[in-house]
Design a protein around this motif. Structure first.
Motif, short mmCIF file in Angstrom:
data_model
loop_
_atom_site.label_atom_id
_atom_site.label_comp_id
_atom_site.label_asym_id
_atom_site.label_seq_id
_atom_site.Cartn_x
_atom_site.Cartn_y
_atom_site.Cartn_z
N GLY A 122 23.73 8.60 -29.10
CA GLY A 122 23.02 9.01 -30.30
C GLY A 122 22.92 10.52 -30.35
O GLY A 122 23.42 11.22 -29.44
N ALA A 123 22.28 11.03 -31.38
CA ALA A 123 22.18 12.49 -31.52
C ALA A 123 21.27 13.09 -30.45
O ALA A 123 21.42 14.26 -30.10
CB ALA A 123 21.68 12.85 -32.91
N THR A 124 20.34 12.31 -29.90
CA THR A 124 19.50 12.84 -28.82
C THR A 124 20.39 13.21 -27.62
O THR A 124 20.31 14.33 -27.10
CB THR A 124 18.44 11.80 -28.41
OG1 THR A 124 17.65 11.48 -29.55
CG2 THR A 124 17.54 12.35 -27.30
N ASN A 127 22.71 16.11 -28.59
CA ASN A 127 22.03 17.40 -28.42
C ASN A 127 21.99 17.78 -26.94
O ASN A 127 22.27 18.91 -26.56
CB ASN A 127 20.59 17.33 -28.97
CG ASN A 127 20.53 17.51 -30.48
OD1 ASN A 127 21.28 18.31 -31.05
ND2 ASN A 127 19.63 16.79 -31.13
N HIS A 166 14.17 18.89 -35.01
CA HIS A 166 13.92 17.49 -34.66
C HIS A 166 13.41 17.41 -33.21
O HIS A 166 13.87 18.17 -32.35
CB HIS A 166 15.22 16.70 -34.81
CG HIS A 166 15.03 15.22 -34.71
ND1 HIS A 166 15.05 14.55 -33.52
CD2 HIS A 166 14.80 14.29 -35.68
CE1 HIS A 166 14.85 13.25 -33.75
NE2 HIS A 166 14.70 13.07 -35.05
N SER A 168 14.10 15.57 -30.87
CA SER A 168 15.12 15.29 -29.85
C SER A 168 15.69 16.57 -29.26
O SER A 168 16.21 16.55 -28.13
CB SER A 168 16.24 14.43 -30.44
OG SER A 168 16.87 15.13 -31.50
N GLN A 211 19.70 23.51 -37.70
CA GLN A 211 19.63 22.12 -38.14
C GLN A 211 20.36 21.94 -39.47
O GLN A 211 20.15 22.70 -40.41
CB GLN A 211 18.16 21.73 -38.30
CG GLN A 211 17.92 20.31 -38.76
CD GLN A 211 16.48 19.90 -38.56
OE1 GLN A 211 16.16 19.15 -37.65
NE2 GLN A 211 15.60 20.39 -39.40
N GLY A 213 20.32 19.17 -42.04
CA GLY A 213 19.71 17.92 -42.48
C GLY A 213 18.39 17.65 -41.77
O GLY A 213 18.37 17.04 -40.71
N VAL A 215 15.09 15.74 -40.94
CA VAL A 215 14.87 14.29 -40.95
C VAL A 215 13.92 13.84 -42.07
O VAL A 215 14.01 12.71 -42.54
CB VAL A 215 14.39 13.82 -39.55
CG1 VAL A 215 12.92 14.16 -39.33
CG2 VAL A 215 14.67 12.34 -39.34
N ASP A 240 22.09 20.85 -34.74
CA ASP A 240 21.70 19.44 -34.79
C ASP A 240 21.98 18.96 -36.21
O ASP A 240 21.25 19.28 -37.14
CB ASP A 240 20.21 19.29 -34.43
CG ASP A 240 19.74 17.84 -34.57
OD1 ASP A 240 20.59 16.95 -34.79
OD2 ASP A 240 18.52 17.61 -34.43
N ALA A 242 22.57 15.55 -37.12
CA ALA A 242 22.62 14.11 -36.84
C ALA A 242 23.17 13.32 -38.03
O ALA A 242 24.04 12.48 -37.87
CB ALA A 242 21.24 13.60 -36.45
N PHE A 243 22.64 13.61 -39.23
CA PHE A 243 23.24 12.95 -40.41
C PHE A 243 23.77 13.98 -41.40
O PHE A 243 24.83 13.80 -42.00
CB PHE A 243 22.25 11.99 -41.09
CG PHE A 243 21.00 12.63 -41.62
CD1 PHE A 243 19.99 13.04 -40.77
CD2 PHE A 243 20.83 12.85 -42.98
CE1 PHE A 243 18.84 13.66 -41.25
CE2 PHE A 243 19.68 13.45 -43.48
CZ PHE A 243 18.68 13.86 -42.61
N ASP A 269 25.64 11.87 -35.48
CA ASP A 269 25.54 10.44 -35.23
C ASP A 269 26.59 9.68 -36.01
O ASP A 269 26.82 9.94 -37.19
CB ASP A 269 24.16 9.92 -35.70
CG ASP A 269 23.15 9.86 -34.57
OD1 ASP A 269 23.56 9.55 -33.42
OD2 ASP A 269 21.96 10.10 -34.82
N HIS A 271 25.97 6.36 -36.04
CA HIS A 271 25.16 5.22 -36.50
C HIS A 271 24.19 5.57 -37.64
O HIS A 271 23.38 4.74 -38.02
CB HIS A 271 24.43 4.54 -35.34
CG HIS A 271 23.53 5.42 -34.52
ND1 HIS A 271 23.48 5.35 -33.14
CD2 HIS A 271 22.63 6.37 -34.87
CE1 HIS A 271 22.59 6.22 -32.70
NE2 HIS A 271 22.06 6.84 -33.72
N LYS A 272 24.28 6.78 -38.19
CA LYS A 272 23.49 7.09 -39.38
C LYS A 272 24.39 7.01 -40.63
O LYS A 272 24.75 5.93 -41.04
CB LYS A 272 22.78 8.43 -39.22
CG LYS A 272 21.60 8.32 -38.23
CD LYS A 272 20.87 9.61 -38.00
CE LYS A 272 19.67 9.39 -37.08
NZ LYS A 272 19.10 10.66 -36.62
#
Ligand SMILES: *Cc1c(COP(=O)(O)O)cnc(C)c1O
Length: 435
Positions: A122-124, A127, A166, A168, A211, A213, A215, A240, A242-243, A269, A271-272
């Protein structure tokens, strides 16, 4: 298939009765074996009703995608294959497809040629992995071998983060020994964007975390205003995304990601927004050798092949062949399919915002991509509305506190969401707010 076919009629959050019935699965470990059919029957009988209907197209919590049919089927096949994606010798197919998928991701995100990376959970962890590469590179500049000698006594590294980074990123910094709180925080504006005019001094001992995006709001840090000077100062720029970085896949939204390609590393990610099933994160580094130096593992029995070995680039040794699912999902979407998800979900976010505004409720953010924050009045009324909406089961949204204001979050991230899903969900929101 039964489960998926019933997805549209299932309440999006399971009933309290279905959750309570999970107690049927408890009890001591059976003294002897149970047939595989009986085990699966238990999961179907008690497990399925207690799921959150993530593929219904009406789950708008957090930033969760659904699972594309090709990625889902690939996941079943990968489980049947039972490949260990640690090394080529254990799975030529997993490593080949992971390498192709990484190239496609780099191309879709518009990142520099030569960028390399790893498929992680995942993005965590993305990162974490990218910041491990940053830690390596900055220590190496001072002649310090951080992987061998640790951080005690190492020349200090300054980490700069936005006020609305974020959590994370903080978690990753904690895991890396750089400290969750040993950071310089840059003030953010009312959308959560780092203020370019408030940046501290940057030098070649600095990691600057941007960043793409937020959250809550979906907002992007002003990379074009920040990156050229940060690069010139020698700072390591980490993003970061993630999406949000996936906006680069759409000609209509690509402008939002301008400037982020100047960074040294990126976390995102699968999965997003791309709607690859769980779990799928991606760490990308401009100089893959920095990631390799941070992650490599050696032993005489771990004989290396000629190509990139994933275990030299990711935190894990043994790992699921999640690159196969990423490959399958992207292969099924193509360039236009990924762009269409970004554009469709963002237009549905605007549709939600317009409907809520028309009913007299306050939308707290500029709806730039797929995220909407709405207040239904006082914090109590907003929280009561969210609780009624979740219990109603038509759709699911969570809560947040955005810069002191209690709000409901709507994240439109699923490939499966249709205009009808949006309209049914909007009606349920307005019912919940006026009950
Ligand atoms: C979701 C998210 C993360 C964490 O990603 P996981 O895949 O849940 O580990 C990090 N940063 C941002 C901006 C996110 O939206």
């Amino acid at each position: 298939m039964d489960y998926l076919e019933a997805e549209d009629t299932r309440p999006v959050a399971p009933s309290p009765q279905a959750v309570a019935a999970l107690k049927a699965l408890r009890g001591p470990l059976p003294p002897g074996p149970t047939s595989p059919e009986a085990v699966l029957h238990l999961l179907r009988e008690y497990g399925s009703p207690a799921t959150v209907a993530k593929n219904s197209g009406r789950f708008f919590g957090f930033v969760n995608g659904g699972c594309l049919p090709a990625a889902l089927a690939a996941s079943w096949l990968v489980s049947a294959w039972d490949q260990n994606a640690a090394q080529q010798v254990q799975s030529p197919v997993a490593i080949a497809l992971e390498n192709i998928a990484l190239e496609w991701v780099i191309e879709l995100l518009g990142l520099p040629e030569g960028t390399g990376g790893a498929v992680v959970t995942g993005a965590t962890l993305a990162n974490f992995s990218a910041l491990a590469a940053a830690r390596h590179a900055l220590c190496e500049r001072s002649g310090w071998d951080v992987e061998s000698d640790g951080l005690s006594g190492a020349p200090p590294i300054t980490v700069v983060v936005g006020e609305e980074a974020h959590p994370s990123v903080a978690k990753a910094l904690g895991l890396l020994g750089l400290g969750r709180n040993r950071v310089v925080r840059v003030p953010a504006d009312n959308q959560g964007r780092m203020r370019a005019d408030a940046l501290p001094h940057l030098d070649d001992r600095t990691v600057l975390c941007l960043q793409a995006g937020n959250v809550n709001t979906g907002a992007f840090d002003p990379a074009q205003a920040i990156c050229p000077a940060a690069r010139a100062a020698g700072a390591w720029i980490h993003v970061d995304g993630a999406f949000g970085l996936w906006a680069a896949a759409s000609p209509r939204y690509r402008h939002l990601t301008k400037g982020f390609e100047q960074a040294d590393s990126w976390a995102t990610d699968g999965h997003k927004w791309p709607n690859i099933g769980y779990d799928c994160g991606i760490a990308l580094v401009r100089d893959p050798q920095a990631l390799r130096a941070a992650m490599s593992i050696q032993a005489p029995y771990l004989v290396k092949g000629e190509q990139r070995e994933p275990s030299d680039y990711s935190p894990e040794l043994s790992r699921r062949a999640r690159g196969v699912e990423l490959w399958a999902g992207l292969r099924s979407l193509g360039r236009s399919g990924m762009a269409a998800i970004v554009e469709r979900t963002s237009s549905y976010a605007r549709r939600f915002a317009a409907g809520l505004r028309a009913a007299g409720y306050e939308v707290l953010n500029d709806v730039v991509i797929n995220q909407v924050l709405v207040s239904f009045g006082s914090p109590e009324k907003t929280l009561r509305t969210i609780a009624r909406l979740q219990a109603d089961g038509t759709c699911w949204c969570g809560s947040t506190v955005w810069q002191g204001h209690t709000a409901m979050r709507i994240s439109v991230s699923s490939w499966a969401t249709s205009e009808d899903d949006v309209d049914r969900s909007l009606a349920a929101m307005l019912r919940a707010a006026t009950e």
